[in-house]
Design a protein around this motif. Structure first.
Motif, mmCIF file in Angstrom:
data_model
loop_
_atom_site.group_PDB
_atom_site.id
_atom_site.type_symbol
_atom_site.label_atom_id
_atom_site.label_comp_id
_atom_site.label_asym_id
_atom_site.label_seq_id
_atom_site.Cartn_x
_atom_site.Cartn_y
_atom_site.Cartn_z
ATOM 1 N N ILE A 189 -136.412 -17.821 -47.835
ATOM 2 C CA ILE A 189 -136.841 -18.522 -49.051
ATOM 3 C C ILE A 189 -136.154 -19.879 -49.152
ATOM 4 O O ILE A 189 -136.799 -20.905 -49.418
ATOM 5 N N GLY A 190 -134.846 -19.900 -48.926
ATOM 6 C CA GLY A 190 -134.132 -21.178 -49.004
ATOM 7 C C GLY A 190 -134.565 -22.150 -47.919
ATOM 8 O O GLY A 190 -134.757 -23.349 -48.186
ATOM 9 N N ALA A 191 -134.728 -21.645 -46.692
ATOM 10 C CA ALA A 191 -135.105 -22.523 -45.588
ATOM 11 C C ALA A 191 -136.521 -23.058 -45.758
ATOM 12 O O ALA A 191 -136.784 -24.255 -45.535
ATOM 13 N N LEU A 192 -137.475 -22.212 -46.164
ATOM 14 C CA LEU A 192 -138.849 -22.672 -46.372
ATOM 15 C C LEU A 192 -138.927 -23.707 -47.492
ATOM 16 O O LEU A 192 -139.705 -24.682 -47.395
ATOM 17 N N PHE A 193 -138.132 -23.528 -48.517
ATOM 18 C CA PHE A 193 -138.154 -24.526 -49.595
ATOM 19 C C PHE A 193 -137.655 -25.881 -49.084
ATOM 20 O O PHE A 193 -138.262 -26.933 -49.393
ATOM 21 N N LEU A 194 -136.604 -25.881 -48.318
ATOM 22 C CA LEU A 194 -136.082 -27.148 -47.784
ATOM 23 C C LEU A 194 -137.097 -27.815 -46.856
ATOM 24 O O LEU A 194 -137.284 -29.040 -46.878
ATOM 25 N N ILE A 195 -137.789 -26.993 -46.054
ATOM 26 C CA ILE A 195 -138.785 -27.554 -45.126
ATOM 27 C C ILE A 195 -139.945 -28.170 -45.893
ATOM 28 O O ILE A 195 -140.401 -29.285 -45.571
ATOM 29 N N GLN A 196 -140.432 -27.489 -46.925
ATOM 30 C CA GLN A 196 -141.569 -28.001 -47.683
ATOM 31 C C GLN A 196 -141.198 -29.259 -48.477
ATOM 32 O O GLN A 196 -142.016 -30.183 -48.608
ATOM 33 N N VAL A 197 -139.989 -29.296 -49.003
ATOM 34 C CA VAL A 197 -139.555 -30.508 -49.717
ATOM 35 C C VAL A 197 -139.455 -31.677 -48.741
ATOM 36 O O VAL A 197 -139.878 -32.809 -49.049
ATOM 37 N N ASN A 198 -138.909 -31.433 -47.564
ATOM 38 C CA ASN A 198 -138.794 -32.501 -46.565
ATOM 39 C C ASN A 198 -140.166 -33.003 -46.128
ATOM 40 O O ASN A 198 -140.373 -34.220 -45.917
ATOM 41 N N ARG A 199 -141.137 -32.097 -46.012
ATOM 42 C CA ARG A 199 -142.487 -32.511 -45.632
ATOM 43 C C ARG A 199 -143.157 -33.296 -46.755
ATOM 44 O O ARG A 199 -143.904 -34.247 -46.512
ATOM 45 N N ALA A 200 -142.878 -32.879 -48.025
ATOM 46 C CA ALA A 200 -143.547 -33.534 -49.147
ATOM 47 C C ALA A 200 -143.058 -34.961 -49.371
ATOM 48 O O ALA A 200 -143.811 -35.789 -49.908
ATOM 49 N N ILE A 201 -141.843 -35.274 -48.964
ATOM 50 C CA ILE A 201 -141.316 -36.630 -49.234
ATOM 51 C C ILE A 201 -141.489 -37.560 -48.029
ATOM 52 O O ILE A 201 -140.941 -38.668 -48.038
ATOM 53 N N GLN A 202 -142.233 -37.110 -47.017
ATOM 54 C CA GLN A 202 -142.426 -37.959 -45.852
ATOM 55 C C GLN A 202 -143.167 -39.245 -46.216
ATOM 56 O O GLN A 202 -142.902 -40.316 -45.643
ATOM 57 N N MET A 203 -144.119 -39.157 -47.160
ATOM 58 C CA MET A 203 -144.889 -40.321 -47.568
ATOM 59 C C MET A 203 -144.244 -41.034 -48.756
ATOM 60 O O MET A 203 -144.853 -41.939 -49.327
ATOM 61 N N SER A 204 -143.032 -40.607 -49.138
ATOM 62 C CA SER A 204 -142.362 -41.216 -50.274
ATOM 63 C C SER A 204 -141.223 -42.095 -49.803
ATOM 64 O O SER A 204 -140.757 -41.995 -48.656
ATOM 65 N N THR A 205 -140.799 -42.972 -50.702
ATOM 66 C CA THR A 205 -139.677 -43.871 -50.376
ATOM 67 C C THR A 205 -138.328 -43.216 -50.644
ATOM 68 O O THR A 205 -137.298 -43.786 -50.273
ATOM 69 N N ARG A 206 -138.334 -42.067 -51.283
ATOM 70 C CA ARG A 206 -137.082 -41.394 -51.596
ATOM 71 C C ARG A 206 -136.617 -40.572 -50.394
ATOM 72 O O ARG A 206 -137.411 -40.057 -49.602
ATOM 73 N N SER A 207 -135.318 -40.441 -50.272
ATOM 74 C CA SER A 207 -134.757 -39.682 -49.162
ATOM 75 C C SER A 207 -134.599 -38.213 -49.538
ATOM 76 O O SER A 207 -134.672 -37.835 -50.711
ATOM 77 N N PHE A 208 -134.368 -37.400 -48.508
ATOM 78 C CA PHE A 208 -134.233 -35.968 -48.727
ATOM 79 C C PHE A 208 -133.024 -35.651 -49.603
ATOM 80 O O PHE A 208 -133.089 -34.783 -50.477
ATOM 81 N N THR A 209 -131.946 -36.314 -49.383
ATOM 82 C CA THR A 209 -130.722 -36.055 -50.151
ATOM 83 C C THR A 209 -130.836 -36.503 -51.604
ATOM 84 O O THR A 209 -130.057 -36.061 -52.444
ATOM 85 N N ASP A 210 -131.807 -37.383 -51.887
ATOM 86 C CA ASP A 210 -131.963 -37.847 -53.266
ATOM 87 C C ASP A 210 -132.694 -36.837 -54.148
ATOM 88 O O ASP A 210 -132.495 -36.825 -55.365
ATOM 89 N N VAL A 211 -133.554 -36.004 -53.548
ATOM 90 C CA VAL A 211 -134.383 -35.096 -54.349
ATOM 91 C C VAL A 211 -133.928 -33.650 -54.285
ATOM 92 O O VAL A 211 -134.257 -32.850 -55.167
ATOM 93 N N ILE A 212 -133.217 -33.283 -53.240
ATOM 94 C CA ILE A 212 -132.850 -31.875 -53.096
ATOM 95 C C ILE A 212 -131.638 -31.563 -53.965
ATOM 96 O O ILE A 212 -130.715 -32.367 -54.097
#
Length: 242
Positions: A189-212
């Protein structure tokens, strides 16, 4: 004043102080007044007509302590009274159970509790708000970002954490399988959530560490700890808590 001599009974002459017969002195009026009047004994008349003194009741002597009657000793076999020992308090019983846990089992309990705490920590962050596991639908773990329906991720985590704790309590041959399944579910559950968040911000200007947030990171760490405990306990026979 008396008219006869108290000594010989001869008649007394008026005005004389001594008896003319025996020469005894007559008592004065003050002495006569001071003499006590005799009280005649109470008499009773019997059936034959003769007077007899009435019997005076005599109180019975008090019984001495040695003459007191003691109750007879009880007969028959003695009655055994079983007094149950006082039950230990809930706090002391819990402490005793914790002391009986091994090091790996304490890690198992701590990891399951950490997974429960993780669902209340922030999972996503923004400049003005944050979201936890109660705001994330379970379908998001499968890549569906368009729906908000379905079971929340927090419910899945809580179920897996409870299974990890129950596997420690029942201590049967199936408890190792239960612990392994719970560890895999929590980590996934934790790993899938991190993967989906990382995929969702690929088209965004925000970084992974900014939203997680810290919630999924704690969840993944707890799941990995449970996996290690499950692997270490796999070949050990289950023991019971006394």
């Amino acid at each position: 004043m008396g008219k006869f001599c108290t000594n010989c009974g001869d008649p007394r002459s008026d005005g004389g102080k001594f008896c003319s017969n025996c020469g005894a002195a007559f008592p004065t009026e003050s002495a006569i007044a001071a003499e006590p009047i005799p009280v005649e004994a109470t008499t009773s008349v019997a059936a034959g007509g003769s007077a007899e003194p009435a019997p005076v009741p005599v109180p019975a002597p008090a019984a001495s302590p040695s003459e007191l009657v003691e109750p007879p000793p009880p007969t028959g076999p003695p009655i055994a009274v079983n007094v149950a020992p006082a039950a230990p308090g809930a706090a002391s019983g819990f402490v005793d159970r914790v002391k009986q846990l091994t090091g790996l089992e304490r890690v198992q309990v701590g990891s399951a509790v950490a997974a429960i705490v993780a669902v209340f920590l922030p999972w996503l962050r923004s400049s003005s708000d944050s979201a936890d596991a109660w705001d994330v639908p379970s379908l998001f773990l499968l890549g569906d970002e368009t729906t908000d329906r379905g079971v929340k991720v927090a419910v899945l985590v809580l179920i897996a954490s409870v299974v990890a704790l129950v596997s420690l309590v029942i201590r049967t041959s199936a408890s190792r399988t239960m612990l392994l399944g719970a560890a895999i579910a929590i980590t996934s559950i934790g790993a899938l959530f991190l993967i989906q968040v990382n995929r969702a911000i690929q088209m965004s200007t925000r970084s992974f560490t900014d939203v997680i947030g810290i919630g999924p990171l704690v969840l993944v760490a707890a799941g990995i700890a449970l996996l290690v405990v499950s692997m270490r306990l796999r070949d050990r026979p289950p023991t019971s808590i006394g």
